[in-house]
Design a protein around this motif. Structure first.
Motif, short mmCIF file in Angstrom:
data_model
loop_
_atom_site.label_atom_id
_atom_site.label_comp_id
_atom_site.label_asym_id
_atom_site.label_seq_id
_atom_site.Cartn_x
_atom_site.Cartn_y
_atom_site.Cartn_z
N ALA A 29 49.50 44.06 40.12
CA ALA A 29 48.11 43.58 40.69
C ALA A 29 48.50 42.38 41.84
O ALA A 29 49.41 41.54 41.88
N LYS A 32 44.46 39.61 40.50
CA LYS A 32 44.83 39.69 39.03
C LYS A 32 43.58 40.05 38.16
O LYS A 32 42.64 39.48 38.37
N TYR A 33 43.77 40.53 37.28
CA TYR A 33 42.86 40.79 36.02
C TYR A 33 43.00 39.93 35.07
O TYR A 33 44.41 40.01 34.45
N SER A 46 39.85 43.91 40.22
CA SER A 46 41.53 43.61 40.53
C SER A 46 41.76 44.73 41.57
O SER A 46 41.13 45.80 41.44
N ALA A 242 38.31 35.23 42.48
CA ALA A 242 38.91 36.57 42.53
C ALA A 242 38.00 37.82 43.07
O ALA A 242 38.59 38.32 43.97
N GLU A 268 47.01 34.09 43.99
CA GLU A 268 46.52 34.70 42.84
C GLU A 268 47.69 34.63 41.80
O GLU A 268 47.24 34.61 40.72
#
Ligand code: DP6
Length: 359
Positions: A29, A32-33, A46, A242, A268
């Motif tokens: 990623a 990011k998740y 993401s 995000a 991130e």
């Protein structure tokens, strides 16, 4: 929560037994998740690069059984029985049963292998769950009369998400978005979609060398980490950030702006780990050598003007990202200055790939 769109019509065909094999990649990623709601719905969108060399190949054999009240399956990794994989797969089967009503009618043998060492700390859940979802979709396709390619991949991604969130980004495409974002057409919380906009030459064949800093089992699983975002003091700001970073990435990818790319990607990675360090309970997944590598990358960039950067997943390993045009120099740099920080000097050279394949 049941998504009616993914509930199949009664199957017109029957099959007694068979076997399907799929090979599915891991992904890394950029945005990011980290944090999810119930039913594997991400708190924020993401985007990831699909990897080319880090893959899981899964063969799923199935045969009709008498007792249709329980799930029945066995799992093998590299030919060895792996009962400790079963709980995660059982949870997955329970979550997807409504969408794959044949699950209790067969006994399954799941034979899986990774192109990367299992104990490398590289998440195999993305590649593993997406490969398994694809095998299950191949069964559904045989049982149905018409499943289009688009629907096949979309449902595979939907199912993979229910196994492991990031797995839904491992189906097709070099750049994949998961999670609803107002500026990304077709994006959804339910499945991953190929990034739909223009991508500059600079990002074609992008490289990722994964430095294996710590190959041990993680002390804190991603699932536990995600849960710690509930009630986290910085959660709402993080989710907003995000979203904004994803908006920024759209123009970065279009213009080929490598400096801005570096800023978003490294921020991130560090934010992800900052969330871990500021949750309650708090934890640290980076190791001293993770920081050594980060500092070396920053120094090298300053010295040479290189566009190399790093990202991290939920562990101590470092993904070193760089444009294809810099491959020779950066690989030399890695060899000369970074390999010493890897466990047993191990690393994996990878590049951007395009998704899963049936074999
Ligand atoms: C840090 O997809 O492994 O790699 O949905 O609980 O299975 P579950 O979590 P998982 O989380 C991955 C988180 C991450 C960031 C990312 O891949 O976006």
């Amino acid at each position: 929560m049941i998504e009616n769109k993914f509930i199949p019509k009664p199957y017109p065909n029957t099959i007694e037994n068979g076997s399907f094999t799929w090979s599915s990649p891991s992904n890394i990623a950029l945005v990011k998740y980290w944090g999810k709601k119930e039913h594997q719905i991400p708190e924020n969108p993401s985007i990831s690069f699909t990897l080319d060399n880090c893959k899981t190949t899964t063969a799923l054999s199935f045969s009709k059984k008498e007792n249709q009240e329980e799930f029945s399956f066995e799992v093998f990794l590299d030919g060895e029985k792996k009962d400790d994989f079963k709980p995660k797969i059982k949870t997955f089967f329970k979550r997807v049963e409504a969408y794959l009503p044949f699950l209790k009618t067969y006994h399954f043998k799941i034979e899986t292998s990774n192109t990367f060492p299992h104990s490398s700390g590289i998440a195999s859940s993305a590649s593993g769950m997406s490969a398994l979802a694809l095998c299950l979709m191949s069964i559904e396709k045989e049982l149905s009369s018409d499943v289009s390619e688009v629907d096949f991949i979309q449902k595979a991604s939907f199912l993979a998400r229910l196994g492991s969130g990031s797995a839904c980004r491992s189906l097709e495409g070099d750049l994949v978005v998961w999670g609803k974002h107002t500026e990304i057409k077709g994006s959804s919380d339910l499945f991953g979609v190929k990034y739909p906009y223009e991508v500059h030459e600079n990002f074609k064949n992008y490289r990722d060398t994964i430095l294996l800093v710590d190959k041990g089992e993680k002390q804190v699983s991603s699932t536990v980490g995600h849960n710690l975002m509930h009630g986290h003091p910085f959660a709402q700001e993080r989710f907003k950030q995000a979203n904004n970073n994803l908006s920024e990435i759209i123009s970065i990818l279009k213009k080929g702006d490598l400096d801005k790319f570096i800023a978003v990607v490294e921020s991130e990675a560090l934010t992800l780990h900052a969330m871990m360090m500021t949750s309650m309970p708090y934890f640290i997944l980076m190791k001293p050598n993770t920081l050594e590598i980060i500092n070396k990358i920053w120094a090298y960039r300053k010295q040479t003007g290189s566009k190399v950067c790093f990202t991290l997943d939920a562990g101590a390993n470092v993904h070193v990202l760089f444009p294809d045009a810099e491959t020779k120099n950066v690989l030399e740099f890695i060899q000369n200055e970074l390999v010493v920080f890897c466990q047993k000097g191990q690393y994996i050279n990878d590049k951007i790939g395009f998704g899963a394949k049936q074999s």
